[in-house]
Design a protein around this motif. Structure first.
Motif, PDB file in Angstrom:
ATOM      1  N   ALA A 141     -27.364  33.011 -30.739  1.00 40.63           N
ATOM      2  CA  ALA A 141     -27.641  34.367 -31.228  1.00 40.63           C
ATOM      3  C   ALA A 141     -28.896  34.944 -30.595  1.00 40.63           C
ATOM      4  O   ALA A 141     -28.931  36.118 -30.203  1.00 40.63           O
ATOM      5  CB  ALA A 141     -27.758  34.357 -32.753  1.00 40.63           C
ATOM      6  N   ARG A 142     -29.924  34.142 -30.486  1.00 40.42           N
ATOM      7  CA  ARG A 142     -31.173  34.630 -29.906  1.00 40.42           C
ATOM      8  C   ARG A 142     -31.005  34.961 -28.419  1.00 40.42           C
ATOM      9  O   ARG A 142     -31.492  35.992 -27.935  1.00 40.42           O
ATOM     10  CB  ARG A 142     -32.289  33.602 -30.118  1.00 40.42           C
ATOM     11  N   LEU A 143     -30.333  34.087 -27.691  1.00 37.44           N
ATOM     12  CA  LEU A 143     -30.140  34.350 -26.273  1.00 37.44           C
ATOM     13  C   LEU A 143     -29.269  35.588 -26.058  1.00 37.44           C
ATOM     14  O   LEU A 143     -29.586  36.454 -25.231  1.00 37.44           O
ATOM     15  CB  LEU A 143     -29.513  33.135 -25.595  1.00 37.44           C
ATOM     16  N   ALA A 144     -28.173  35.677 -26.805  1.00 34.51           N
ATOM     17  CA  ALA A 144     -27.220  36.769 -26.591  1.00 34.51           C
ATOM     18  C   ALA A 144     -27.790  38.126 -26.968  1.00 34.51           C
ATOM     19  O   ALA A 144     -27.441  39.139 -26.359  1.00 34.51           O
ATOM     20  CB  ALA A 144     -25.937  36.497 -27.375  1.00 34.51           C
ATOM     21  N   THR A 145     -28.646  38.166 -27.976  1.00 35.20           N
ATOM     22  CA  THR A 145     -29.195  39.454 -28.433  1.00 35.20           C
ATOM     23  C   THR A 145     -30.536  39.792 -27.813  1.00 35.20           C
ATOM     24  O   THR A 145     -30.961  40.953 -27.830  1.00 35.20           O
ATOM     25  CB  THR A 145     -29.360  39.466 -29.961  1.00 35.20           C
ATOM     26  N   ALA A 149     -35.838  37.257 -34.580  1.00 40.41           N
ATOM     27  CA  ALA A 149     -35.883  37.089 -36.039  1.00 40.41           C
ATOM     28  C   ALA A 149     -34.545  36.598 -36.574  1.00 40.41           C
ATOM     29  O   ALA A 149     -33.476  37.032 -36.123  1.00 40.41           O
ATOM     30  CB  ALA A 149     -36.259  38.402 -36.715  1.00 40.41           C
ATOM     31  N   VAL A 150     -34.609  35.714 -37.560  1.00 40.16           N
ATOM     32  CA  VAL A 150     -33.412  35.185 -38.218  1.00 40.16           C
ATOM     33  C   VAL A 150     -33.578  35.355 -39.722  1.00 40.16           C
ATOM     34  O   VAL A 150     -34.621  35.006 -40.281  1.00 40.16           O
ATOM     35  CB  VAL A 150     -33.199  33.698 -37.876  1.00 40.16           C
ATOM     36  N   ALA A 223     -30.017  37.318 -35.961  1.00 45.27           N
ATOM     37  CA  ALA A 223     -28.900  36.779 -36.734  1.00 45.27           C
ATOM     38  C   ALA A 223     -29.188  36.782 -38.225  1.00 45.27           C
ATOM     39  O   ALA A 223     -30.344  36.667 -38.650  1.00 45.27           O
ATOM     40  CB  ALA A 223     -28.590  35.346 -36.282  1.00 45.27           C
ATOM     41  N   ILE A 224     -28.134  36.918 -38.982  1.00 47.03           N
ATOM     42  CA  ILE A 224     -28.102  36.605 -40.408  1.00 47.03           C
ATOM     43  C   ILE A 224     -27.300  35.323 -40.536  1.00 47.03           C
ATOM     44  O   ILE A 224     -26.195  35.219 -39.992  1.00 47.03           O
ATOM     45  CB  ILE A 224     -27.428  37.721 -41.219  1.00 47.03           C
ATOM     46  N   ASP A 308     -20.279  32.512 -24.261  1.00 47.24           N
ATOM     47  CA  ASP A 308     -20.252  32.478 -22.799  1.00 47.24           C
ATOM     48  C   ASP A 308     -21.494  33.109 -22.170  1.00 47.24           C
ATOM     49  O   ASP A 308     -21.691  33.016 -20.962  1.00 47.24           O
ATOM     50  CB  ASP A 308     -18.999  33.181 -22.277  1.00 47.24           C
ATOM     51  N   ALA A 309     -22.333  33.741 -22.991  1.00 44.29           N
ATOM     52  CA  ALA A 309     -23.584  34.305 -22.468  1.00 44.29           C
ATOM     53  C   ALA A 309     -24.597  33.216 -22.127  1.00 44.29           C
ATOM     54  O   ALA A 309     -25.533  33.451 -21.359  1.00 44.29           O
ATOM     55  CB  ALA A 309     -24.191  35.271 -23.493  1.00 44.29           C
ATOM     56  N   VAL A 310     -24.411  32.025 -22.667  1.00 37.59           N
ATOM     57  CA  VAL A 310     -25.373  30.938 -22.453  1.00 37.59           C
ATOM     58  C   VAL A 310     -25.134  30.303 -21.078  1.00 37.59           C
ATOM     59  O   VAL A 310     -23.996  30.028 -20.692  1.00 37.59           O
ATOM     60  CB  VAL A 310     -25.248  29.872 -23.560  1.00 37.59           C
ATOM     61  N   HIS A 311     -26.207  30.067 -20.361  1.00 35.71           N
ATOM     62  CA  HIS A 311     -26.137  29.466 -19.034  1.00 35.71           C
ATOM     63  C   HIS A 311     -25.594  28.038 -19.104  1.00 35.71           C
ATOM     64  O   HIS A 311     -25.750  27.340 -20.111  1.00 35.71           O
ATOM     65  CB  HIS A 311     -27.527  29.456 -18.386  1.00 35.71           C
ATOM     66  N   ALA A 312     -24.972  27.606 -18.007  1.00 37.61           N
ATOM     67  CA  ALA A 312     -24.423  26.248 -17.930  1.00 37.61           C
ATOM     68  C   ALA A 312     -25.525  25.227 -18.165  1.00 37.61           C
ATOM     69  O   ALA A 312     -26.607  25.304 -17.575  1.00 37.61           O
ATOM     70  CB  ALA A 312     -23.778  26.021 -16.573  1.00 37.61           C
TER      71      ALA A 312
END
Length: 446
Positions: A141-145, A149-150, A223-224, A308-312
């Motif tokens: 969630a943090r990487l994609a957005t 904050a959570v 994220a929530i 899929d936004a996360v790097h390999a």
């Protein structure tokens, strides 16, 4: 639905006082070898388990209303799971999916795409524990957005690692003296119908949203995360409308909605997932416990664009999606389907709730009866108040154990008896266990 058969006799047998002599011997050895920080609910040591019973090392057969904390939904030794584990371990125990992958990992992910809420394109990653799944859901969630904050909620339980301790609400025994914790975690009020003055779900959600917007700002929230039915916090079922209102706000503000279904998943509540009760479709769902019939496995499944936004190389782990655990998961999922365990969970809930509701009319100390399916709770209070009565709760659990029935306590205030029977428990054994529990309540609460 295929008939449920059992390897062990499904009956309660007390051959010794509990704990028996052999369990006492093991307790002495444990004290000299196992860290004191590891606790156990029951002072009896298991030798065998099947269906709805656990047989201890002294030959006592106890009725299991805990299922290893919602893990052994299909029983502790379901023949399909046993056969799958045996077959896989004879071929190979491990290669590491990140080194030499294997089909079973893909098969589990395919099943999760089909089973989890929503018909959108999905991706999954497999891990070992619920806490590990939660940590990785937050990472995604943090990487994609691009936000940090959570938002978590009062009474939440999400694990015992550093980040998940920050998400967890209860201090003792989970957080006390273990800090400092991971930053950028914010706690909001939960819908708790018994304790929030009858606030309806939509109004409770709007109160939480108002605080998020004022204290954090929507554009800072990655994220929530929320349990659709809270587990360790007290089996709290939020009022209708609470979850959908949060989801609607999250969608409108680009916030990832994470449903922590570690305890509620895999038929426990009468649906495959607790989100299904209100038609909630999470962006990411975390799973563990009931996923693999007792083998250590966890997962996150979510929108393809998020994962899929996360790097390999950004997701994974040496043991994540172990082939033996994957084989067990595929067998457990098959068993859930074969036995129609969602329907079975609903039946268990109907039987138990009928008895608890009637008992609550007679016992003022029962403040609330709640739950869904085979995830049930009784909250105990001082009669005429909402003041928690943790001492009575502990006494009831102790009396049940003395009579050969394993129950669990929970709740922020330690005043909730929670029931998580294996979904394959027989009607006769369930009725006997409920009788022991109701008798204990009647004897101790009057």
């Amino acid at each position: 639905m295929t008939e449920i058969s059992y390897r062990l006799p499904q009956r309660r047998v007390l051959s010794t006082a509990l704990p028996g002599p052999r369990s006492q011997e093991l307790a002495a050895r444990r004290k000299a070898a196992v860290a004191a920080g590891v606790g156990s609910t029951a002072p009896v040591y298991a030798a065998d388990a099947d269906g709805g019973v656990i047989v201890d090392v002294d030959g006592n057969s106890l009725i299991d209303l805990a299922a290893g904390i919602a893990v052994t939904n299909v029983g502790a030794s379901h023949p399909k799971v046993v056969a799958a584990v045996r077959d896989q371990i004879e071929r190979f125990a491990h290669t590491c999916f990140m080194v030499t992958p294997y089909e079973a990992y893909i098969q589990v992910c395919e099943e999760l795409s089909a089973l989890t809420p929503g018909d959108h394109e999905k991706r999954s990653v497999l891990f070992n524990s619920g806490a590990e799944a939660v940590e990785n859901a937050i990472k995604v969630a943090r990487l994609a957005t691009g936000r940090t904050a959570v938002v978590a909620f009062d009474h939440a339980y999400h694990g015992r690692t550093n980040l998940t301790m920050a998400l967890t609400a209860k201090s003792m025994p989970y957080k006390s003296h273990f800090g400092p914790f991971a930053p950028e975690v914010y706690r909001m009020p939960m819908s708790y119908p018994f304790r929030d003055g009858g606030l309806d779900g939509v109004a409770a959600a709007r109160e939480a949203i108002s605080r998020i917007e004022k204290q954090i700002g929507a554009d800072s929230v990655a994220a929530i995360i929320i349990e659709p039915i809270q587990g360790e916090g007290g089996f709290i079922v939020p009022a209708a409308g609470f979850l959908p209102t949060l989801v609607e706000w999250a969608r409108a503000n680009g916030v990832v909605f994470i449903a922590d279904e570690v305890q509620t998943g895999f038929a426990r509540t009468g649906e495959w997932f607790a989100c299904d009760h209100e038609g909630v479709v999470p962006d990411i769902i975390t799973m563990a416990k009931g996923i693999a019939g007792g083998m250590p496995l966890s997962a996150i499944t979510g929108r393809a664009d998020l994962l899929d936004a996360v790097h390999a190389g950004g997701l994974g782990g040496t043991y994540g999606g172990n082939p033996v655990a994957c084989a067990a998961a595929l067998a457990a999922i098959e068993a859930i389907r074969d036995h129609d365990l969602p329907a079975r969970a609903k039946h268990i809930g109907e039987v138990a709730m009928a008895r608890f509701t009637a008992l609550a009319q007679e016992i003022p100390a029962i403040g609330d009866v709640r739950g869904r399916g085979a995830m049930l709770a009784l909250e105990f209070v001082r009669p005429g108040t909402t003041e928690p009565d943790a001492a009575l709760t502990a006494a009831i659990a102790k009396r049940c154990l003395e009579q050969g029935v394993i129950t669990l306590t929970c709740g922020t205030f330690g005043n909730v008896i929670r029931l998580l029977p294996p979904l394959v428990i027989s009607d006769e054994l369930l009725d006997e266990a409920l009788t022991v529990l109701c008798t204990a309540i009647g004897d101790l609460a009057n």
